[in-house]
Design a protein around this motif. Structure first.
Motif, PDB file in Angstrom:
ATOM      1  N   LEU A 152       0.836  -1.201   0.000  1.00 26.00           N
ATOM      2  CA  LEU A 152       0.000   0.000   0.000  1.00 26.00           C
ATOM      3  C   LEU A 152       0.875   1.257   0.000  1.00 26.00           C
ATOM      4  CD1 LEU A 152      -2.790   1.312   0.082  1.00 26.00           C
ATOM      5  CD2 LEU A 152      -2.709   1.107   2.591  1.00 26.00           C
TER       6      LEU A 152
ATOM      7  N   ARG B 128       0.765   4.115  -2.905  1.00 22.44           N
ATOM      8  CA  ARG B 128       0.444   5.517  -2.591  1.00 22.44           C
ATOM      9  C   ARG B 128       1.442   6.499  -3.201  1.00 22.44           C
ATOM     10  NH1 ARG B 128      -1.366   4.717   3.716  1.00 22.44           N
ATOM     11  NH2 ARG B 128      -3.579   4.334   3.301  1.00 22.44           N
TER      12      ARG B 128
ATOM     13  N   PHE C 199      -2.735  -8.396   0.205  1.00 22.22           N
ATOM     14  CA  PHE C 199      -3.044  -7.047  -0.245  1.00 22.22           C
ATOM     15  C   PHE C 199      -4.297  -7.047  -1.120  1.00 22.22           C
ATOM     16  CE2 PHE C 199      -2.456  -3.546  -3.350  1.00 22.22           C
ATOM     17  CZ  PHE C 199      -2.488  -2.477  -2.472  1.00 22.22           C
TER      18      PHE C 199
ATOM     19  N   SER D 218      -7.330  -7.413   0.878  1.00 25.48           N
ATOM     20  CA  SER D 218      -7.563  -6.281   1.785  1.00 25.48           C
ATOM     21  C   SER D 218      -8.055  -5.024   1.089  1.00 25.48           C
ATOM     22  CB  SER D 218      -6.274  -5.939   2.540  1.00 25.48           C
ATOM     23  OG  SER D 218      -5.884  -7.010   3.359  1.00 25.48           O
ATOM     24  N   ILE D 219      -7.705  -4.839  -0.188  1.00 23.35           N
ATOM     25  CA  ILE D 219      -8.069  -3.579  -0.852  1.00 23.35           C
ATOM     26  C   ILE D 219      -9.496  -3.576  -1.384  1.00 23.35           C
ATOM     27  CG2 ILE D 219      -5.725  -2.899  -1.443  1.00 23.35           C
ATOM     28  CD1 ILE D 219      -6.370  -3.827  -4.353  1.00 23.35           C
TER      29      ILE D 219
ATOM     30  N   PHE E  52     -10.307   2.198  -8.028  1.00 26.48           N
ATOM     31  CA  PHE E  52     -10.446   3.026  -6.834  1.00 26.48           C
ATOM     32  C   PHE E  52     -11.132   4.326  -7.243  1.00 26.48           C
ATOM     33  CE2 PHE E  52      -6.951   0.250  -5.975  1.00 26.48           C
ATOM     34  CZ  PHE E  52      -6.825   0.115  -4.600  1.00 26.48           C
TER      35      PHE E  52
ATOM     36  N   ALA F  24      -5.317   6.083  -1.609  1.00 30.14           N
ATOM     37  CA  ALA F  24      -5.659   4.653  -1.637  1.00 30.14           C
ATOM     38  C   ALA F  24      -5.648   4.094  -0.221  1.00 30.14           C
ATOM     39  CB  ALA F  24      -4.659   3.891  -2.505  1.00 30.14           C
ATOM     40  N   ASP F  25      -6.533   3.149   0.022  1.00 34.90           N
ATOM     41  CA  ASP F  25      -6.595   2.528   1.333  1.00 34.90           C
ATOM     42  C   ASP F  25      -7.210   1.141   1.200  1.00 34.90           C
ATOM     43  OD1 ASP F  25      -6.219   2.266   4.051  1.00 34.90           O
ATOM     44  OD2 ASP F  25      -7.364   4.059   4.575  1.00 34.90           O
ATOM     45  N   PHE F  26      -7.150   0.396   2.274  1.00 40.69           N
ATOM     46  CA  PHE F  26      -7.750  -0.929   2.297  1.00 40.69           C
ATOM     47  C   PHE F  26      -9.272  -0.802   2.291  1.00 40.69           C
ATOM     48  CE2 PHE F  26      -3.643  -1.809   4.556  1.00 40.69           C
ATOM     49  CZ  PHE F  26      -3.088  -2.551   3.528  1.00 40.69           C
TER      50      PHE F  26
ATOM     51  N   ALA G 209     -11.520  -0.489  -2.866  1.00 44.01           N
ATOM     52  CA  ALA G 209     -11.445  -0.773  -4.301  1.00 44.01           C
ATOM     53  C   ALA G 209     -12.568  -1.709  -4.736  1.00 44.01           C
ATOM     54  CB  ALA G 209     -10.096  -1.383  -4.649  1.00 44.01           C
TER      55      ALA G 209
END
Length: 161
Positions: free
Chosen positions: A86, A90, A109, A112-113, A136, A144-146, A149
């Motif tokens: 992540l 970013r 990942f 999680s996204i 996203f 961007a974050d978990f 998306a």
């Protein structure tokens, strides 16, 4: 909107007496990577920036995709955990970014996204050369974050053979 193409490296060769970082692709991996590249081109999922682990197998995977885009190879993605991936994402600048890395981090990942994982039986084990396309609803990668998306597509090479 930003689009991420998340690729696990193709199958590597364990038969050679090399350290992990130096392992190249095996015969199956050398066949799989071009299949993923052709699928990306066919679907119009073309990155304008590629960020790749600096390991031999990830660099060879990128080379065999046949994708024309500027590539940055970084040690930060070598065996990286989800949080590290992540952080790398970013810092990206392209509207469509491809990240090429390793399990278990890349699979963690991917899971999680996305808000909802794709309904694919192989998504949760993220096999070699598995590829997720996710979007996203953000203007900058630094946002961007978990868990934000949307999974757009997911494929594994066996489906393309």
């Amino acid at each position: 909107m930003r689009r991420l193409i998340l690729i696990r490296h193709a199958k590597s060769d364990w038969s050679l007496a090399l350290d992990d970082h130096a392992r190249p692709l095996n015969k199956r991996g050398r066949r799989s990577a071009p299949l993923i590249g052709a699928w990306l081109r066919e679907k119009g999922y073309l990155p304008d920036e590629v960020i790749c682990s600096d390991a031999a197998r990830t660099r060879e995977t990128f080379d065999r995709l046949g994708i024309e885009a500027p590539v940055t190879c970084t040690r930060m993605l070598y065996l990286a955990e989800a949080e590290d991936i992540l952080e790398v994402l970013r810092a990206a600048e392209g509207a469509t970014v491809a990240l090429i890395g390793h399990n278990p981090g890349i699979g963690d990942f991917a899971g999680s996204i996305v808000v909802t994982p794709p309904a694919h039986p192989r998504f949760h084990d993220y096999p070699t050369a598995a590829t997720l396309v996710a979007e996203f609803d953000i203007d900058r990668w630094r946002d961007a974050d978990f868990g934000i998306a949307r999974a757009v597509d997911f494929i594994v090479p066996r489906e393309l053979e």
